[in-house]
Design a protein around this motif. Sequence first.
Motif, PDB file in Angstrom:
ATOM      1  N   ASP A 112       0.821  -1.194   0.000  1.00  0.00           N
ATOM      2  CA  ASP A 112       0.000   0.000   0.000  1.00  0.00           C
ATOM      3  C   ASP A 112       0.862   1.254   0.000  1.00  0.00           C
ATOM      4  N   ALA A 113       1.967   1.234   0.734  1.00  0.00           N
ATOM      5  CA  ALA A 113       2.882   2.372   0.744  1.00  0.00           C
ATOM      6  C   ALA A 113       3.489   2.587  -0.635  1.00  0.00           C
ATOM      7  N   ALA A 114       3.816   1.503  -1.313  1.00  0.00           N
ATOM      8  CA  ALA A 114       4.367   1.622  -2.667  1.00  0.00           C
ATOM      9  C   ALA A 114       3.332   2.200  -3.621  1.00  0.00           C
ATOM     10  N   ARG A 115       2.081   1.773  -3.460  1.00  0.00           N
ATOM     11  CA  ARG A 115       1.023   2.293  -4.316  1.00  0.00           C
ATOM     12  C   ARG A 115       0.819   3.787  -4.088  1.00  0.00           C
ATOM     13  N   ARG A 116       0.824   4.205  -2.824  1.00  0.00           N
ATOM     14  CA  ARG A 116       0.654   5.623  -2.528  1.00  0.00           C
ATOM     15  C   ARG A 116       1.823   6.443  -3.063  1.00  0.00           C
ATOM     16  N   GLN A 145       1.908  13.868  -1.075  1.00  0.00           N
ATOM     17  CA  GLN A 145       2.850  13.475  -0.025  1.00  0.00           C
ATOM     18  C   GLN A 145       2.733  11.995   0.332  1.00  0.00           C
ATOM     19  N   ALA A 146       1.907  11.268  -0.416  1.00  0.00           N
ATOM     20  CA  ALA A 146       1.726   9.820  -0.207  1.00  0.00           C
ATOM     21  C   ALA A 146       1.192   9.506   1.178  1.00  0.00           C
ATOM     22  N   ARG A 147       0.361  10.415   1.725  1.00  0.00           N
ATOM     23  CA  ARG A 147      -0.250  10.159   3.031  1.00  0.00           C
ATOM     24  C   ARG A 147      -1.260   9.009   2.937  1.00  0.00           C
ATOM     25  N   ASP A 148      -1.486   8.347   4.059  1.00  0.00           N
ATOM     26  CA  ASP A 148      -2.414   7.222   4.129  1.00  0.00           C
ATOM     27  C   ASP A 148      -3.829   7.757   4.358  1.00  0.00           C
ATOM     28  N   ILE A 149      -4.483   8.176   3.288  1.00  0.00           N
ATOM     29  CA  ILE A 149      -5.832   8.723   3.386  1.00  0.00           C
ATOM     30  C   ILE A 149      -6.728   8.023   2.364  1.00  0.00           C
ATOM     31  N   HIS A 150      -8.017   8.022   2.660  1.00  0.00           N
ATOM     32  CA  HIS A 150      -9.006   7.523   1.719  1.00  0.00           C
ATOM     33  C   HIS A 150      -9.518   8.690   0.874  1.00  0.00           C
ATOM     34  N   VAL A 151      -9.605   8.492  -0.412  1.00  0.00           N
ATOM     35  CA  VAL A 151     -10.049   9.551  -1.321  1.00  0.00           C
ATOM     36  C   VAL A 151     -11.278   9.056  -2.074  1.00  0.00           C
ATOM     37  N   SER A 152     -12.311   9.859  -2.099  1.00  0.00           N
ATOM     38  CA  SER A 152     -13.554   9.470  -2.766  1.00  0.00           C
ATOM     39  C   SER A 152     -13.414   9.558  -4.278  1.00  0.00           C
ATOM     40  N   PRO A 153     -14.218   8.790  -5.022  1.00  0.00           N
ATOM     41  CA  PRO A 153     -14.230   8.925  -6.485  1.00  0.00           C
ATOM     42  C   PRO A 153     -14.554  10.344  -6.942  1.00  0.00           C
ATOM     43  N   GLN A 154     -15.350  11.065  -6.165  1.00  0.00           N
ATOM     44  CA  GLN A 154     -15.692  12.444  -6.519  1.00  0.00           C
ATOM     45  C   GLN A 154     -14.443  13.321  -6.538  1.00  0.00           C
ATOM     46  N   VAL A 155     -13.597  13.179  -5.536  1.00  0.00           N
ATOM     47  CA  VAL A 155     -12.360  13.962  -5.486  1.00  0.00           C
ATOM     48  C   VAL A 155     -11.415  13.537  -6.609  1.00  0.00           C
ATOM     49  N   LEU A 156     -11.296  12.237  -6.849  1.00  0.00           N
ATOM     50  CA  LEU A 156     -10.430  11.755  -7.922  1.00  0.00           C
ATOM     51  C   LEU A 156     -10.899  12.261  -9.282  1.00  0.00           C
ATOM     52  N   ASP A 157     -12.211  12.294  -9.493  1.00  0.00           N
ATOM     53  CA  ASP A 157     -12.747  12.824 -10.743  1.00  0.00           C
ATOM     54  C   ASP A 157     -12.366  14.291 -10.899  1.00  0.00           C
ATOM     55  N   ARG A 198      -6.451   8.657 -16.674  1.00  0.00           N
ATOM     56  CA  ARG A 198      -7.529   8.653 -15.682  1.00  0.00           C
ATOM     57  C   ARG A 198      -7.694   7.255 -15.079  1.00  0.00           C
ATOM     58  N   SER A 199      -7.676   6.233 -15.927  1.00  0.00           N
ATOM     59  CA  SER A 199      -7.782   4.862 -15.446  1.00  0.00           C
ATOM     60  C   SER A 199      -6.622   4.517 -14.517  1.00  0.00           C
ATOM     61  N   HIS A 200      -5.439   4.992 -14.873  1.00  0.00           N
ATOM     62  CA  HIS A 200      -4.246   4.756 -14.043  1.00  0.00           C
ATOM     63  C   HIS A 200      -4.399   5.429 -12.679  1.00  0.00           C
ATOM     64  N   LEU A 201      -4.922   6.638 -12.664  1.00  0.00           N
ATOM     65  CA  LEU A 201      -5.143   7.365 -11.412  1.00  0.00           C
ATOM     66  C   LEU A 201      -6.060   6.586 -10.479  1.00  0.00           C
ATOM     67  N   PHE A 202      -7.204   6.135 -11.000  1.00  0.00           N
ATOM     68  CA  PHE A 202      -8.163   5.422 -10.160  1.00  0.00           C
ATOM     69  C   PHE A 202      -7.591   4.075  -9.691  1.00  0.00           C
ATOM     70  N   ALA A 203      -6.806   3.430 -10.556  1.00  0.00           N
ATOM     71  CA  ALA A 203      -6.206   2.152 -10.158  1.00  0.00           C
ATOM     72  C   ALA A 203      -5.218   2.349  -9.012  1.00  0.00           C
ATOM     73  N   LEU A 204      -4.389   3.383  -9.108  1.00  0.00           N
ATOM     74  CA  LEU A 204      -3.420   3.646  -8.046  1.00  0.00           C
ATOM     75  C   LEU A 204      -4.109   4.041  -6.743  1.00  0.00           C
ATOM     76  N   ALA A 205      -5.252   4.722  -6.866  1.00  0.00           N
ATOM     77  CA  ALA A 205      -5.984   5.138  -5.674  1.00  0.00           C
ATOM     78  C   ALA A 205      -6.838   4.018  -5.097  1.00  0.00           C
ATOM     79  N   GLY A 206      -6.925   2.889  -5.791  1.00  0.00           N
ATOM     80  CA  GLY A 206      -7.721   1.776  -5.302  1.00  0.00           C
ATOM     81  C   GLY A 206      -9.196   2.053  -5.319  1.00  0.00           C
ATOM     82  N   ALA A 207      -9.660   2.857  -6.283  1.00  0.00           N
ATOM     83  CA  ALA A 207     -11.066   3.250  -6.367  1.00  0.00           C
ATOM     84  C   ALA A 207     -11.650   2.861  -7.714  1.00  0.00           C
ATOM     85  N   VAL A 208     -12.967   2.755  -7.761  1.00  0.00           N
ATOM     86  CA  VAL A 208     -13.675   2.431  -9.002  1.00  0.00           C
ATOM     87  C   VAL A 208     -14.109   3.733  -9.669  1.00  0.00           C
ATOM     88  N   ASP A 209     -13.726   3.894 -10.914  1.00  0.00           N
ATOM     89  CA  ASP A 209     -14.083   5.099 -11.666  1.00  0.00           C
ATOM     90  C   ASP A 209     -15.572   5.067 -11.993  1.00  0.00           C
TER      91      ASP A 209
END
Length: 307
Positions: A29-33, A86-98, A111-122
């Motif tokens: 997870d740290a590597a992903r962030r 800053q690669a902080r351990d936070i949850h980000v909503s799809p709304q913010v990612l959009d 865009r697909s890469h962004l959502f994949a790295l954030a662990g969220a469904v676009d």
Amino acid sequence: MTLDPSPPQPATGSGGAAAPPYGTAPRDDAARRAELAAFLRSRRERITPEQVGLPRGARRRTPGLRREEVAHLGAVGVTWYTWLEQARDIHVSPQVLDAVARALMLDRAERSHLFALAGAVDPMPGRECTGVTRELRQLLEQLTPFPAAVQNSRFDILAYNRTYGRLLCDLDALPQEDRNCMWLAFTHPEWRASMGDLEGAMRVMAAKFRASMAEHVAEPAWKALVARLTEASPEFREIWAQHEVVRPVSSVKLFRHPRVGALELTATSLWTGPNPGPKLLFYTPVDETSRERLEQLAAEPAALAAV
């Protein structure tokens, strides 16, 4: 009003320690962030203030946009965006990612890469963040009957006026992912038939694409287009294997339209910012006959233009 009225809090487990979101191991997870943070910084630094209508200012030392400018453009809180970079351990909503994707003008692959790295469904996986402003779209229409479009360095057609949309084929009838001049020149029968010097155009476009790709060689969208063209077009495979990086010799182009006839047009490109990126491309007639035929094409009813 921002999307995060209060600063986010790190996710915590039962003992108060940061809990790994999405059920991943802490190390993974740290590597992903970290990868997400690096990706966001790289996208932010490639956008100039002028591209998004912001003043550069005399004291700017940051390459591209500042963090607070991205937050402003996306209507998200500066704290949210800063913690993401800053690669902080936070949850980000799809709304913010959009919102971040739109502010950074990400294409579909990015865009697909962004959502994949954030662990969220676009929620809108087909969305394209072209970044073409309302003012630029108005300019496109004001240039009618001259064909005009906004393209990026990958030859994606980001926006166009009605004359350009009818010049080589019916662009409105194509899915967004096919509105790319490279793809159309190598695969679309009507587009290919309308080009006066198809072979020369294909070579020049492939050479310009290769030169531009040197700065984007690891980016998913660029690699995906090359792979798609390689699979679909033997002509592309042959030209691409030659590694040509030449520039066009002449800006005068010949088009053969099935209804209005031949048109000789001069191509002009204007960058929308100080660095290569999205550009405004427009064609002006070489002679009076071509001008009259452009006016005829622009005046066609939509139903006829689609025939």
